[in-house]
Motif scaffolding. Structure first.
Motif, mmCIF file in Angstrom:
data_model
loop_
_atom_site.group_PDB
_atom_site.id
_atom_site.type_symbol
_atom_site.label_atom_id
_atom_site.label_comp_id
_atom_site.label_asym_id
_atom_site.label_seq_id
_atom_site.Cartn_x
_atom_site.Cartn_y
_atom_site.Cartn_z
ATOM 1 N N ASN A 17 28.434 83.225 41.243
ATOM 2 C CA ASN A 17 29.706 82.806 42.247
ATOM 3 C C ASN A 17 30.443 81.428 42.778
ATOM 4 O OD1 ASN A 17 29.957 83.637 44.854
ATOM 5 N ND2 ASN A 17 27.961 83.781 45.694
ATOM 6 N N LYS A 18 31.732 82.727 42.454
ATOM 7 C CA LYS A 18 32.583 81.619 42.742
ATOM 8 C C LYS A 18 32.743 80.363 43.767
ATOM 9 C CE LYS A 18 35.804 83.931 39.383
ATOM 10 N NZ LYS A 18 37.243 84.701 39.447
ATOM 11 N N GLU A 19 31.994 81.264 44.993
ATOM 12 C CA GLU A 19 32.356 80.958 46.184
ATOM 13 C C GLU A 19 31.383 79.364 46.191
ATOM 14 O OE1 GLU A 19 31.725 83.914 49.142
ATOM 15 O OE2 GLU A 19 33.901 84.540 49.166
ATOM 16 N N MET A 22 32.496 76.801 44.177
ATOM 17 C CA MET A 22 34.144 75.772 45.508
ATOM 18 C C MET A 22 33.237 74.882 46.607
ATOM 19 S SD MET A 22 36.669 74.789 46.281
ATOM 20 C CE MET A 22 37.863 76.310 44.749
ATOM 21 N N GLN A 23 31.911 75.765 46.754
ATOM 22 C CA GLN A 23 31.460 75.266 48.247
ATOM 23 C C GLN A 23 30.891 73.562 47.190
ATOM 24 O OE1 GLN A 23 28.534 76.908 49.881
ATOM 25 N NE2 GLN A 23 27.993 75.272 51.350
ATOM 26 N N PHE A 74 32.306 78.783 54.140
ATOM 27 C CA PHE A 74 31.149 79.511 53.397
ATOM 28 C C PHE A 74 29.885 80.380 54.115
ATOM 29 C CE2 PHE A 74 33.544 76.370 51.023
ATOM 30 C CZ PHE A 74 34.135 77.242 50.278
ATOM 31 N N ASN A 77 31.869 86.293 56.722
ATOM 32 C CA ASN A 77 33.763 86.064 57.352
ATOM 33 C C ASN A 77 33.211 85.582 58.514
ATOM 34 O OD1 ASN A 77 34.548 87.903 55.272
ATOM 35 N ND2 ASN A 77 34.372 89.645 55.883
ATOM 36 N N ARG A 80 34.083 82.442 58.150
ATOM 37 C CA ARG A 80 35.437 81.889 58.388
ATOM 38 C C ARG A 80 36.446 81.626 59.124
ATOM 39 N NH1 ARG A 80 36.982 82.980 52.122
ATOM 40 N NH2 ARG A 80 34.513 83.668 51.636
#
Length: 108
Positions: A17-19, A22-23, A74, A77, A80
């Motif tokens: 999971n790229k998120e 990144m987190q 993260f 939606n 965000r």
């Protein structure tokens, strides 16, 4: 007679999971940023303990806002949107304080 055993290659997909990555990266950046700010007090100590308390409260408050905003971002939606609202409010407050302090300056 020897027979050759033929194996077909199987492609394995590595999913990540790229998120989440990144987190974690942003949280590690936060450790370096706010840890470095706190270490500055050790390398260049301030003249008064009151100043030291103030700068440590500022660093702690900034770190708290940073980590809350990053981790809310993260969540999805809705997270965000909430994070962007927090950033917009912080930006407006910063601009307001800049104008307020420029108009109502204190003599040093």
């Amino acid at each position: 007679m020897m027979e050759a055993k033929i194996q077909t290659s199987q492609s394995a997909e590595v999913t990540y999971n790229k998120e989440v990555r990144m987190q974690k990266l942003l949280n590690i950046f936060g450790i370096f940023i706010f840890g470095g700010l706190a270490l500055t007090n050790l390398t260049n100590p301030l003249p008064s303990s009151d100043y030291t308390k103030e700068i440590l409260f500022f660093i702690g408050g900034s770190a708290l806002i940073y980590y809350i905003t990053v981790n809310i971002f993260f969540l999805g939606n809705l997270g965000r949107k909430v994070a962007f609202i927090i950033l917009i409010l912080l930006s407006c407050f910063s601009l307001f304080m800049a104008v307020y302090l420029a108009v109502n300056s204190m003599p040093h």
